[in-house]
Design an enzyme around this catalytic site. Structure first.
Site, PDB file in Angstrom:
ATOM      1  N   HIS A 338     -12.015 -43.238 -10.295  1.00  8.18           N
ATOM      2  CA  HIS A 338     -13.318 -42.578 -10.078  1.00  8.18           C
ATOM      3  C   HIS A 338     -13.084 -40.958 -10.398  1.00  8.18           C
ATOM      4  O   HIS A 338     -11.925 -40.539 -10.735  1.00  8.18           O
ATOM      5  CB  HIS A 338     -13.710 -42.584  -8.688  1.00  8.18           C
ATOM      6  CG  HIS A 338     -12.532 -41.788  -7.436  1.00  8.18           C
ATOM      7  ND1 HIS A 338     -12.495 -40.557  -7.374  1.00  8.18           N
ATOM      8  CD2 HIS A 338     -11.671 -42.793  -6.754  1.00  8.18           C
ATOM      9  CE1 HIS A 338     -11.700 -40.697  -6.384  1.00  8.18           C
ATOM     10  NE2 HIS A 338     -11.055 -41.919  -5.973  1.00  8.18           N
ATOM     11  N   CYS A 356      -6.135 -44.508  -5.223  1.00  8.10           N
ATOM     12  CA  CYS A 356      -7.103 -44.556  -6.524  1.00  8.10           C
ATOM     13  C   CYS A 356      -6.604 -43.962  -7.853  1.00  8.10           C
ATOM     14  O   CYS A 356      -5.688 -43.037  -7.657  1.00  8.10           O
ATOM     15  CB  CYS A 356      -8.251 -43.802  -6.153  1.00  8.10           C
ATOM     16  SG  CYS A 356      -9.297 -44.778  -4.979  1.00  8.10           S
TER      17      CYS A 356
END
Length: 438
Positions: A338, A356
Site C-alpha cells: 500500500h 506491510c
C-alpha cells in the site's frame, strides 16, 4: 458461472436386431434344402450336404454388473459397469424412458461408462452394452434401472472466481463446499473435478480444509492462457446422507505475467512483466518488532481507499486507526502492499512498517493500476517466514509438498516439464483472523 452439461461425447452404437439374423438363417436353410433335392451326375450321391438350421452364437459376451436390472434408488451419478469376453469392440448406450440417448464416455480403464452429467431423479433408464468379437457378431446385455428420489440434504458448491474473470499467473482455482467433505469421500469428489487449460499445463488439486480445495499448475500459469474448471457434484454422495446439489463450471482467462519480487537487503521491489523488468520501486518493510513475512504470496484483494484499525486488537496504546490508499492484501494476517506517504523519506533505506510493503503514493497508484487478483509477490530476507495458510500460500510450497494435499495419487504426465519455479517451503498454518498491519 453456470451449472451445465457442456461436454459432448459420442454415444454407443445400436445393437442389431435378432429378427434380421433369424430371417437370414431361414433363407439360407431353404436354399440348402432345395439343393439337396437334385441328383448328382452319377445318380448315386446328392450334390449338396446337410447344414445346421441356425447361425452359431457370437464369440463375444457382455454382462452389465452395475446397476443391476430392475435396481431402484440408484445414485444419480452412477456409472454403467460391465464385463466382456472375446470382444474386439465394445459400445455402450444409455437411454431415458422416452428413448432419448444420454451423452457420456467410456472410463479410461474401459470397464465402465460415465454419463456426462447427473441423471434425473426418479427417472428410469436403460443401459445397453454391445460387444463384438473378431467374428463380427454382436452380443448385447441390457439393464433397466430407476434413479433415487431427489435427496433432502444437499451440499452447495461455489467458486471464488466468476466466469470470464481475468486473473494473475499465480491465481489458484478455489472451490468451496457448504459443509465439510469427509476424508473418505474426497477422492470421489476429486475424480469429478476437471481442469482444462489452453495451452495445456500440468497441475493438481490440494485440499486446504474439509470445505475448501485449491488447484495450481506446477509452474505459474502461462500468460494469456484460458482455463475451464468443472465440478460434477450433482447427485454425488458426500457422506451422512448428503449429496451434491448441482454441477459447477467456470471459464477464466489468465492475464499477462506480472510478478513482484522484494529484497529486504536492498529495500527494493523489482517488477517484471512477461519476463522483462519494467520497474524498480523503493520500499519500506516491517520493522524488527513487526517484520514482514518472507515467502511467495499473491494479491487477494484490492481497495482503492480503506481504513486500517487495530484499536480493538492492540488497545489504545499500541493500536492505530489510519486511512490507507491503494491497498492490496497479500496475507490473512494483515500484510498489504500500500501507499504510505508518511514513510516516503525512508523507503529504500529503512524498515518502519508494521509488516506491510510500503511504497510511495505515486508507486502505489501505478501498482494498483497494473496488478490483478492473483498476481504473485515474493518477499525475501526478512526475519519471519510466511506461514502456510496465511493467505493463498499455494506457491509457498514446493511441488512435492503440494501434491501431498491431493486426495488422489499424483500421476505425472508422460513427458513432464523439466523446469520448476524455485519456491520456498512454508512451515505451519497461519492465523486468518488477524487485523491489518501497516
Amino acid at each position: 458461472m453456470r451449472a451445465s452439461q457442456d461436454e459432448l461425447f459420442r454415444s454407443g452404437t445400436r445393437r442389431r436386431g435378432r429378427r434380421r439374423l433369424f430371417a437370414a438363417a431361414v433363407l439360407a436353410a431353404a436354399v440348402t434344402l432345395t439343393s439337396a433335392c437334385t441328383s448328382s451326375t452319377d445318380g448315386d450321391k446328392p450334390s449338396g450336404s446337410w447344414q445346421s438350421g441356425g447361425e452359431s452364437a457370437p464369440k463375444a459376451t457382455a454382462n452389465i454388473t452395475e446397476p443391476k436390472a430392475d435396481a431402484k434408488d440408484v445414485t444419480a451419478v452412477t456409472a454403467i459397469s460391465f464385463t466382456t469376453e472375446e470382444a474386439t469392440e465394445t459400445t455402450v448406450e444409455l437411454t431415458d424412458a422416452a428413448g432419448k440417448a444420454v451423452k457420456g464416455k467410456l472410463a479410461p480403464d474401459g470397464k465402465s461408462w460415465l454419463p456426462a452429467g447427473a441423471l434425473q431423479y426418479g427417472q428410469t433408464y436403460t443401459a445397453t452394452v454391445t460387444a463384438t468379437g473378431d467374428d463380427g457378431k454382436p452380443a448385447t446385455a441390457t439393464s433397466t434401472f430407476t434413479i433415487m428420489a431427489k435427496p433432502a440434504k444437499q451440499v452447495r458448491v461455489s467458486s471464488f472466481l466468476a466466469d470470464n474473470q481475468v486473473v494473475g499467473v499465480g491465481m489458484p482455482l478455489i472451490v468451496r463446499f457448504s459443509r465439510p467433505i469427509p476424508q473418505d469421500y474426497r477422492d470421489d469428489v476429486q475424480r469429478r473435478m476437471t481442469v482444462t487449460a489452453k495451452p495445456a499445463q500440468e497441475g493438481i488439486w490440494y485440499w486446504v480444509s474439509p470445505t475448501e480445495v485449491h488447484y495450481r499448475p506446477k509452474e505459474f500459469w502461462r500468460a494469456n492462457s484460458t482455463v475451464t474448471y468443472r465440478v460434477q457434484a450433482a447427485g454425488l454422495p458426500l457422506g451422512d446422507g448428503w449429496y451434491g446439489r448441482a454441477d459447477l463450471t467456470v471459464d477464466i482467462k489468465i492475464g499477462p505475467s506480472f510478478v513482484m519480487t522484494v529484497e529486504n537487503r536492498t529495500k527494493r521491489m523489482t517488477v517484471t512483466k512477461n519476463g522483462k523488468v519494467i520497474r524498480t520501486i523503493p520500499v519500506s518493510l516491517g520493522k524488527k518488532t513487526t517484520p514482514s513475512s518472507s515467502g511467495t504470496m499473491v494479491v487477494m484483494e484490492k481497495q482503492r481507499h480503506t481504513v486500517f484499525d487495530t484499536m480493538a486488537e492492540l488497545g489504545p496504546v499500541d493500536g492505530y486507526r489510519t486511512e490507507i490508499d491503494y491497498a492490496q492484501r497479500i496475507t490473512w494476517g494483515g500484510e498489504f502492499i500500500h501507499a504510505a506517504p508518511w514513510s516516503e523519506g525512508v523507503q529504500g533505506k529503512v524498515n518502519v512498517s508494521h509488516g506491510c510493503v510500503n511504497v510511495s503514493m505515486k508507486e502505489g497508484a501505478w501498482l494498483f493500476a497494473n496488478t490483478r487478483i492473483g498476481d504473485p509477490i515474493t518477499v525475501k530476507g526478512t526475519e519471519r517466514k510466511l506461514l502456510n495458510g496465511n493467505g493463498w500460500t499455494d506457491w509457498n510450497m514446493s511441488w512435492g509438498e503440494y501434491v501431498k494435499g491431493s486426495a488422489l495419487p499424483y500421476e505425472p504426465p508422460a513427458q513432464p516439464d523439466e523446469d520448476v519455479n524455485p519456491i520456498a517451503a512454508p512451515d505451519t498454518t497461519g492465523d486468518p483472523t488477524a487485523e491489518p498491519t501497516t
